[in-house]
Design an enzyme around this catalytic site. Structure first.
Site, PDB file in Angstrom:
ATOM      1  N   LYS A   1      -1.696  -0.468 -12.513  1.00  0.00           N
ATOM      2  CA  LYS A   1      -0.901  -1.608 -12.061  1.00  0.00           C
ATOM      3  C   LYS A   1      -1.757  -2.393 -11.084  1.00  0.00           C
ATOM      4  CE  LYS A   1       3.138  -3.091  -9.451  1.00  0.00           C
ATOM      5  NZ  LYS A   1       4.199  -2.711  -8.488  1.00  0.00           N
TER       6      LYS A   1
ATOM      7  N   SER B   1       6.748   0.854  -4.130  1.00  0.00           N
ATOM      8  CA  SER B   1       6.763   0.081  -2.883  1.00  0.00           C
ATOM      9  C   SER B   1       8.120  -0.582  -2.664  1.00  0.00           C
ATOM     10  CB  SER B   1       5.665  -0.985  -2.910  1.00  0.00           C
ATOM     11  OG  SER B   1       4.393  -0.398  -3.030  1.00  0.00           O
TER      12      SER B   1
END
Length: 352
Positions: A193, A66
Site C-alpha cells: 500500500k 491507521s
C-alpha cells in the site's frame, strides 16, 4: 485476501476452516474503530454495521489500520474487531469476503505475534508498517528494513502486505528498488500500500510485478495471494489502472463506498475500452477533489461524516481531538464534499 487450510487457522472467531478468500484487485477501506462516548470502549454494533455496509457495496475491510487507530488498540481489542468483522460477514452470507488486519508494532517480535493472533482470530491477510520510533536508525538502513519485512513475512502464518506510509513511520519511505527486491525474494508478501502518494514508484513497481514472467520466476507461497500494488489514496486511481496498478486502500471508501467501487470499475474498463475513459476521468475528478478536501480533516473528520450520513461515527480515542464544529460545517458544506455525497446517494439508490 485468503488463507487456505494449509496455512493456519482461519475462520469465524479463530475456528479452523478450509476457506479460500483470494486477494483480488479492487477497493479496500481502512475501517475506523468506533468507541462508546463515555468509556471509550469498543462500539461493536457500530463497527459491525459499518463493515457490513462497505462489504455490501463491494469494498474490502482492513481492520486496525491507521484510520482504525491501531496505535490506540490493545492486542485483545484487535482480536475482538477481527472476530466481529468475520462474524458479521459470515452471518450475512459474505463468507467469501476476506479480511486484512493491521499488525504493525514497535518490534519485529511483537509484529510477528500480532500476525499470529490476527490469523487465529480470522484474518486472511496482514498489513505491516515499520515503526517510526527509531526512524533515525532505520530510515536510511536498507539492510535493516529488508530484514524486518523478510522475517515478518517468513514467520507470519498468513500473507503480509507492506504498508509504506512515511507520515506515520517517522518519515521512513521505502523506495521502488527495495520494494521490488522484497516482492521478488519474499514469497509470503502479497502486495504494498503506497500511502507515500508516489505515482512514479507505483508505476515502476507495477510494471515489474505485472510482467508475465514475474509469477513464474517468483511464485507466491499462497496461490490466492498475488502481489498487488495498491495506492494509499484514490485520487490517482484511473492513471494507476493504466500503469497496471491494482486498486486502492482508501479512507474515502468509508464515506462513499459505492462511488469508489464505481470509479474502480470505470478505471479498469477504460484500459481496454477508450470510450469509457471520459466518464472515468470525470468521476476521478469528483473523487480526487473530495479526497483532498476530506483528508485534511483526518480521522475525526471521517467519523463526523459517517455520523452525518449514516448515524454512527463518534469520536476518536484521546488524545486525538474531535473535529471543531466550525471545521465540521466547513467540510460538510464544501462543494467537493457535496458533489461526492450526491453521487454516492445516486449510486446507492437513495432518494434525498
Amino acid at each position: 485476501m485468503a488463507v487456505n487450510g494449509t496455512n493456519g487457522t482461519n475462520g469465524t472467531n479463530g475456528s479452523h476452516a478450509h476457506v479460500s478468500r483470494p486477494l483480488k484487485a479492487g477497493i479496500f477501506a481502512p475501517i475506523p474503530s468506533f468507541f462508546l462516548p463515555e468509556s471509550e470502549d469498543l462500539d461493536i454494533a457500530a463497527f459491525e454495521a459499518h463493515v457490513l455496509r462497505l462489504a455490501t457495496a463491494g469494498v474490502g475491510p482492513l481492520i486496525a489500520g491507521s484510520m482504525g487507530e491501531a496505535h490506540h488498540l490493545s492486542h485483545e481489542e484487535r482480536v475482538t474487531l477481527i472476530q466481529a468483522a468475520r462474524r458479521v460477514l459470515d452471518n450475512a452470507g459474505l463468507t467469501h469476503v476476506p479480511i486484512i488486519a493491521g499488525t504493525g508494532a514497535g518490534s519485529t517480535r511483537e509484529t510477528i505475534t500480532l500476525c499470529k493472533e490476527a490469523a487465529k482470530a480470522g484474518a486472511d491477510y496482514t498489513i505491516v508498517i515499520t515503526s517510526g520510533y527509531y526512524a533515525g536508525a532505520l530510515a536510511g538502513n536498507k539492510k535493516a528494513l529488508k530484514a524486518f519485512f523478510t522475517e515478518v513475512s517468513e514467520k507470519s502464518p498468513i500473507p503480509v502486505m507492506v504498508y509504506n506510509y512515511p507520515g506515520a513511520s517517522g518519515g521512513i519511505d521505502i523506495d521502488s528498488d527495495l520494494l521490488t527486491e522484497l516482492a521478488s525474494e519474499c514469497p509470503n508478501l502479497c502486495g504494498v500500500k503506497l500511502t507515500c502518494g508516489n505515482v512514479g514508484k507505483l508505476t515502476r513497481l507495477a510494471a515489474t510485478v505485472s510482467e508475465p514472467s514475474f509469477d513464474s520466476l517468483h511464485p507466491r507461497k499462497n496461490a490466492d495471494a498475488p502481489f498487488l500494488v495498491l495506492g494509499g489514496f484514490i485520487d490517482f486511481l484511473v492513471p494507476s489502472a493504466h500503469a497496471y496498478g491494482n486498486g486502492a486502500i482508501t479512507g474515502l471508501a468509508n464515506v462513499a463506498p459505492y462511488t469508489c467501487v464505481k470509479l474502480f470499475e470505470l478505471a479498469e474498463a477504460s484500459v481496454t475500452d477508450p470510450t469509457v475513459l471520459r466518464e472515468a476521468a470525470r468521476l476521478q475528478g469528483v473523487v480526487g477533489r473530495a479526497d483532498f478536501t476530506i483528508a485534511k480533516y483526518s480521522i475525526s473528520g471521517t467519523k463526523y461524516l459517517l455520523e452525518k450520513l449514516y448515524g454512527y461515527g463518534g469520536l476518536p480515542r484521546k488524545p486525538l481531538p474531535p473535529i471543531e464544529s466550525y471545521a465540521a460545517q466547513t467540510m460538510w458544506e464544501h462543494p467537493h464534499t457535496q458533489d461526492l455525497v450526491k453521487i454516492e446517494r445516486e449510486l446507492s439508490g437513495k432518494i434525498h
